[in-house]
Design a protein around this motif. Structure first.
Motif, PDB file in Angstrom:
ATOM      1  N   ALA A 302      35.518  41.495  36.405  1.00 41.00           N
ATOM      2  CA  ALA A 302      35.670  40.579  35.584  1.00 41.00           C
ATOM      3  C   ALA A 302      35.179  39.084  36.045  1.00 41.00           C
ATOM      4  N   CYS A 303      35.467  38.739  37.214  1.00 40.57           N
ATOM      5  CA  CYS A 303      34.692  37.603  37.913  1.00 40.57           C
ATOM      6  C   CYS A 303      33.258  37.813  38.068  1.00 40.57           C
ATOM      7  N   ARG A 304      32.811  38.786  38.289  1.00 40.81           N
ATOM      8  CA  ARG A 304      31.157  39.070  38.088  1.00 40.81           C
ATOM      9  C   ARG A 304      30.850  38.801  36.784  1.00 40.81           C
ATOM     10  N   ARG A 305      31.333  39.264  35.907  1.00 42.69           N
ATOM     11  CA  ARG A 305      30.786  39.276  34.523  1.00 42.69           C
ATOM     12  C   ARG A 305      31.195  37.865  33.910  1.00 42.69           C
ATOM     13  N   GLY A 307      32.107  34.081  35.091  1.00 44.19           N
ATOM     14  CA  GLY A 307      32.103  32.929  35.991  1.00 44.19           C
ATOM     15  C   GLY A 307      33.190  32.403  36.022  1.00 44.19           C
ATOM     16  N   GLY A 308      34.084  32.136  34.848  1.00 42.90           N
ATOM     17  CA  GLY A 308      35.278  31.142  34.834  1.00 42.90           C
ATOM     18  C   GLY A 308      36.724  31.915  35.043  1.00 42.90           C
ATOM     19  N   PHE A 309      36.468  33.289  34.936  1.00 43.83           N
ATOM     20  CA  PHE A 309      37.839  33.930  35.058  1.00 43.83           C
ATOM     21  C   PHE A 309      38.036  34.294  36.682  1.00 43.83           C
ATOM     22  N   PHE A 310      39.403  34.149  36.943  1.00 46.16           N
ATOM     23  CA  PHE A 310      39.986  34.418  38.212  1.00 46.16           C
ATOM     24  C   PHE A 310      41.417  34.722  37.903  1.00 46.16           C
ATOM     25  N   PRO A 311      42.184  35.846  38.389  1.00 45.42           N
ATOM     26  CA  PRO A 311      43.470  36.252  38.150  1.00 45.42           C
ATOM     27  C   PRO A 311      44.472  35.126  38.208  1.00 45.42           C
ATOM     28  N   GLU A 312      44.380  34.495  39.144  1.00 40.27           N
ATOM     29  CA  GLU A 312      45.503  33.335  39.255  1.00 40.27           C
ATOM     30  C   GLU A 312      45.364  32.324  37.975  1.00 40.27           C
TER      31      GLU A 312
END
Length: 368
Positions: A302-305, A307-312
């Motif tokens: 998800a982070c790779r696809r 760029g604005g996503f991160f679990p936190e």
């Protein structure tokens, strides 16, 4: 040989009692620097730690009372109080190979001092050059910047420096000289290291959280973070409350009701200790490890696809909805359930659950 040291590197399980670690370069701008407490903890494990040249020299000067060994001219200058600022050794590093792209002030001082002693420049010119180059932001102090300033302030020095660098590209590189000195010294040391200061230890709750964040173990699914494996059990194992209660009983909590004991006696477990980790993972199955690894892979993808996503960044309300479903309690019961599972309240449970939310929601969608 490893890249410049950063926070967490000394928790590498490959570093064991009897080893020698030489710290030379380190990061401290775009990532957290190696902390003093990490080095103290490493020394207490009978690991010899040598520092030189750059952040290694700085930390060795600060921690010599704790037994860290400093070597080289840069370390000596810090230890004697001749140098004080971090910017004396700071350089911009290449993102490809960590090679220095700029000149540190210690090299400027070395070269200017050599020029003065050889009568290329006088004392007044030396002072002007050093002051002018010290005012340049460390990440901008490239060789081109150095030469533009020297060409304007001391043309004779500029020509002399050109000739010196043409003969030896490492001319005046005191950090390089100190680094080689430290490596050769480490290779020649005899006998295993011992704890340099009796009783040396560092075991605060914050430090244990740092150590836990970097604890890893090789599994059939590769290296997995122990804290995420334990977190997976805390979140998804319906009987983890029993595991946690048995763990608390070892701290003398057996005389209290479970709810009260979990709320009052809630130690930060040392996940770097194999026995403690094994106790908390007593009910872990191969399927659990597979799911933990799969959920981590979902986040990575998800982070790779995106760029604005991160679990936190996942909304707290979304995480709480997942916890109410998994724990089969209403929102009013989340706080107590979190304490019974070893969390310090629902806020800590939410933080621990975030890395699993995306994978869990995908599984739920697949079932539907």
């Amino acid at each position: 040989m490893l890249p410049p040291i950063r926070h967490g590197d000394l928790f590498d399980p490959r570093i064991a009692a009897g080893d020698t670690v030489v710290i030379i370069d380190g990061v401290y701008h775009h990532a957290p620097a190696v902390r003093h407490k990490e080095i103290i903890w490493t020394l207490a494990r009978s690991v010899r730690v040598i520092g030189a040249a750059s952040i290694g020299a700085l930390r060795a000067a600060e921690l010599r009372a704790c037994g860290m060994i400093g070597l080289g001219a840069v370390w000596q200058a810090y230890a004697d109080g001749v140098l004080e600022g971090d910017d004396e050794v700071a350089v911009a590093q290449s993102a490809v190979d960590a090679r220095a792209c700029t000149w540190p002030l210690v090299r400027v001082r070395q070269v200017v001092g050599m020029a003065r002693s050889r009568h290329v420049i006088d004392v007044e010119q030396a002072g002007r050059l050093t002051s002018a180059l010290a005012e340049v932001y460390y990440a901008h102090r490239s060789l081109d910047a150095v030469k533009r300033i020297t060409r304007r302030l001391a043309p004779s020095f500029d020509a002399w420096l050109d000739d010196a660098l043409a003969t030896d590209p490492h001319f005046g590189d005191v950090k390089r000289t100190d680094a080689l000195t430290a490596v050769h010294a480490a290779l020649e040391l005899d006998g295993p290291p011992t704890v340099p200061v009796p009783g040396l230890a560092w075991a605060t709750r914050c430090f244990r959280q740092w150590a836990n964040a970097f604890a890893v173990e090789m599994t059939e699914h590769g290296r997995l973070l122990t804290v995420q494996r334990v977190g997976f059990q805390q979140i998804f194992d319906r009987q983890f409350k029993d595991v946690w209660w048995e763990f608390l009983a070892e701290y003398g909590a057996s005389g209290l009701p479970p709810t009260l004991a979990c709320a009052v006696i809630n130690p930060c477990a040392d996940l770097t200790d194999e026995a403690t980790a094994a106790r908390l993972l007593a009910r872990e199955t191969g399927a659990d490890r597979a799911d933990a690894a799969r959920y981590a892979a979902v986040n990575t993808e998800a982070c790779r696809r995106h760029g604005g996503f991160f679990p936190e960044a996942i909304k707290e309300s979304v995480v709480q909805e997942m916890l109410t479903a998994v724990w089969d309690v209403g929102s009013a019961g989340l706080e107590e359930e979190a304490w019974l599972r070893g969390f310090q309240g629902v806020r800590e449970a939410v933080d621990a659950a975030r890395p699993f939310v995306l994978g869990f929601l995908r599984d739920q969608e697949a079932v539907r």
